[in-house]
Design an enzyme around this catalytic site. Sequence first.
Site, mmCIF file in Angstrom:
data_model
loop_
_atom_site.group_PDB
_atom_site.id
_atom_site.type_symbol
_atom_site.label_atom_id
_atom_site.label_comp_id
_atom_site.label_asym_id
_atom_site.label_seq_id
_atom_site.Cartn_x
_atom_site.Cartn_y
_atom_site.Cartn_z
ATOM 1 N N HIS A 217 0.847 -1.211 0.000
ATOM 2 C CA HIS A 217 0.000 0.000 0.000
ATOM 3 C C HIS A 217 0.878 1.256 0.000
ATOM 4 C CE1 HIS A 217 -3.514 2.465 1.593
ATOM 5 N NE2 HIS A 217 -2.486 3.207 1.944
ATOM 6 N N GLU A 218 1.860 1.296 0.891
ATOM 7 C CA GLU A 218 2.708 2.500 0.978
ATOM 8 C C GLU A 218 3.520 2.701 -0.304
ATOM 9 O OE1 GLU A 218 2.246 4.761 3.112
ATOM 10 O OE2 GLU A 218 1.002 3.592 4.479
ATOM 11 N N HIS A 221 1.676 4.464 -2.946
ATOM 12 C CA HIS A 221 1.795 5.933 -2.874
ATOM 13 C C HIS A 221 3.124 6.383 -3.474
ATOM 14 C CE1 HIS A 221 -1.768 6.427 -0.454
ATOM 15 N NE2 HIS A 221 -1.276 5.835 0.613
HETATM 16 ZN ZN LIG Z 1 -2.258 5.129 2.259
#
Ligand SMILES: [Zn+2]
Length: 304
Positions: A217-218, A221
């Site tokens: 998830h990170e 980004h």
């Molecule tokens: Zn996030």
Amino acid sequence: MRSFEIPFLALLTGVASIPHVRERDEPQLFCGFQAPTDNDVATISRLKQFDNDYAFSKNQGILEVAEPIVVEMNIHAALPSDTPDDYASKEILEKQFDILKTTFASYGIELTLGTISRELNDSISNLSGGKYAGKYGQLSGGTPALEDYWKRSRTGGYKSAHLFLYRQIDDGFIGISSFPDLERPESEFWLDSVHLVSQALPDSSDTIWNQGKAAIHEFGHWFGLWHVFQGGCSGEGDMVDDTPAQQATHYGECPTDADTCPSLEGLDTPFNYMSYGGDACFSGFTDGQVARVHNMFHNIREVV
Ligand SMILES: [Zn+2]
Ligand SMILES: *[C@@H]1O[C@H](CO)[C@@H](O)[C@H](O)[C@H]1NC(C)=O
Ligand SMILES: *[C@@H]1O[C@H](CO)[C@@H](O)[C@H](O)[C@H]1NC(C)=O
């Protein structure tokens, strides 16, 4: 001395000093990546029209991209001095790398292994004291010890990936990440990283984040994606066309029929890596997100 009973027992068993399972009333751990800045919106508005150039085709299940992304991944864990050897061990850190490598490989992104380091150092094992530009969106500094740590560890160019692990991050964050920025000067590459709590490593006893997918998830980004629930039901949402608008975060939940923006097309996607469904729920990125990641990488990280 009733209040000492539990810690004393914890000491005897030797493991419970590392908190594992979240109590019912313990705070949820959210991603620190909040609203994108005006600059991020402007960048995506300009690049979005080229997403199609980076669309991929599948040949017998194998993803075919014009130009694969190759990224060197480096993992740095800073832990308190009393951390047992088997907590966030080298083996676990390698397992985290393998999970990232396998996952991103299916999207035309090849991760090569740089360094994996594990350091017991109380002055850098807690990211509390980070400075944030805007409302948490981007880390803009930290304590002098943390800044020294980042500067000595964050080697390589703008396309070099770094995952920093800590025992804790401010305000109950699971992790935070910087976003690709064409204006990022080389003198500030040390601020360009993913930061994650060690509780989110694979095989932790955390109830939501225990399969190493918070790191995916990170890095979503870091590669240029926002949350699928960005903007809720209004505006341009996450600015990716094939991720349905979503109002709820669905933290740690995995409904398959939720529709929190009923007037807009598509059901909620808590299983998208850029949602909050959690590790048991997360299962993929959309084609549009993958094209965006390739677009952002070739036009930002590779050229800055
Ligand atoms: Zn996030
Ligand atoms: C991290 O620092 C914050 C702020 O000083 C503190 O409240 C918290 O207990 C620390 N966490 C750990 C695991 O030491
Ligand atoms: C801990 O990290 C800080 C920041 O980089 C560094 O100055 C210090 O020397 C480290 N301590 C040890 C014992 O390595």
